[in-house]
Design an enzyme around this catalytic site. Structure first.
Site, PDB file in Angstrom:
ATOM      1  CG  ASP A 111      -8.709  14.923  -1.889  1.00 53.00           C
ATOM      2  OD1 ASP A 111      -7.865  15.014  -0.986  1.00 53.00           O
ATOM      3  OD2 ASP A 111      -9.921  14.752  -1.676  1.00 53.00           O
ATOM      4  CB  ILE A 112      -4.390  11.661  -5.445  1.00 56.88           C
ATOM      5  CG1 ILE A 112      -3.088  12.234  -4.866  1.00 56.88           C
ATOM      6  CG2 ILE A 112      -4.100  10.815  -6.680  1.00 56.88           C
ATOM      7  CD1 ILE A 112      -2.103  11.174  -4.419  1.00 56.88           C
ATOM      8  CG  ASN A 119      -4.289   3.003  -2.693  1.00 57.34           C
ATOM      9  OD1 ASN A 119      -3.115   3.063  -3.036  1.00 57.34           O
ATOM     10  ND2 ASN A 119      -4.803   3.788  -1.761  1.00 57.34           N
ATOM     11  CG  HIS A 124      -3.183  -0.233   0.124  1.00 60.77           C
ATOM     12  ND1 HIS A 124      -3.926   0.902   0.327  1.00 60.77           N
ATOM     13  CD2 HIS A 124      -4.075  -1.253   0.051  1.00 60.77           C
ATOM     14  CE1 HIS A 124      -5.207   0.600   0.392  1.00 60.77           C
ATOM     15  NE2 HIS A 124      -5.330  -0.713   0.226  1.00 60.77           N
ATOM     16  CG  ASP A 128       2.298   3.757   1.050  1.00 57.78           C
ATOM     17  OD1 ASP A 128       1.207   4.350   1.183  1.00 57.78           O
ATOM     18  OD2 ASP A 128       2.667   2.821   1.792  1.00 57.78           O
ATOM     19  CD  GLU A 155      -7.537  10.255  -0.819  1.00 57.47           C
ATOM     20  OE1 GLU A 155      -8.719  10.195  -1.196  1.00 57.47           O
ATOM     21  OE2 GLU A 155      -7.120   9.651   0.188  1.00 57.47           O
TER      22      GLU A 155
END
Length: 241
Positions: A111-112, A119, A124, A128, A155
């Protein structure tokens, strides 16, 4: 008698001439018919050849389109990575292969860190861009024939490694983590570093017949949670369920 012989010879000569003329006309007529038939046959064969070539071209085009459709169905549109649909196929296939060969099966989830805050801070669209940057590191780091990186959703990313031992598998996870950290992508919403980082949870194990595929995913997910609990930006790896 001489006169009658002369008349007979003349009549015979005339008959021969008429026969020869008729034969010549017949040969000419047959030649014309043969030429017409050959011309018609050539035209038909030429059309058949053209139609065959068109059919072959259409078939190749159809194969190409089907291949593109198949690739699109297995590809995440944002990152260009394999998607969850293809992950399900590869995961089941490689799990069973490891079970048969008695070789380690490696699965990692990552996961980030603090991606929601990223975000919220940058929007957003920039989120991306960050996902694409992470995907690029995964694709450039995992280039062996047995390396399979996926975007599972949001993510969350997944990694399947084959034909590798557990020590090198963990090292591969560390390379991915270090690769993301080295991007130095600004992340003011992070609570650990001012740049983008990831956490990884993984498992490396030789499957047994009584082991479920879901159990490995659950263990990798548990290890990912543990990596986050221990401060994030790290790899948590185990060799048991």
């Amino acid at each position: 008698i001489t006169y009658e012989n002369a008349v007979a010879k003349y009549e015979h000569s005339m008959l021969l001439t008429q026969y020869e003329n008729a034969l010549i006309q017949l040969v000419f007529f047959l030649g014309v018919i043969l030429a017409l038939v050959m011309g018609l046959a050539w035209t038909i064969f030429a059309r058949i050849e053209v139609q065959q070539q068109q059919l072959i071209a259409s078939s190749e085009t159809l194969k190409h389109l089907n291949l593109k459709l198949e690739q699109a169905s297995y590809t995440d549109s944002l990152t260009g990575m394999f998607n969850r649909r293809y992950f399900n196929i590869v995961y089941e296939r490689e799990f069973k292969r490891s079970l048969r060969s008695n070789n380690p099966f490696v699965f990692m989830m990552l996961d980030i860190d603090f991606f929601k805050q990223y975000n919220d801070t940058y929007g957003h669209l920039q989120g991306d861009v960050a996902l694409q940057a992470v995907a690029k590191v995964l694709k450039t780091t995992l280039q062996r024939p047995g390396d399979y990186p996926f975007r599972l959703g949001g993510e969350e990313f997944g990694i399947i490694l084959t034909d590798i031992d557990c020590k090198n598998a963990r090292s591969m996870g560390e390379k991915v983590r270090e690769g993301i950290e080295s991007l130095k992508i600004e992340h003011k919403g992070s609570k650990i570093l001012p740049t983008l980082t990831i956490s990884i949870g993984g498992i490396c194990i030789v499957p047994t017949a009584d082991m479920s595929e879901d159990a490995l995913i659950h263990t990798a997910d548990t290890n990912l949670y543990a990596a986050k609990e221990r401060g994030r930006n790290q790899v948590m790896f185990t060799n048991t369920l």
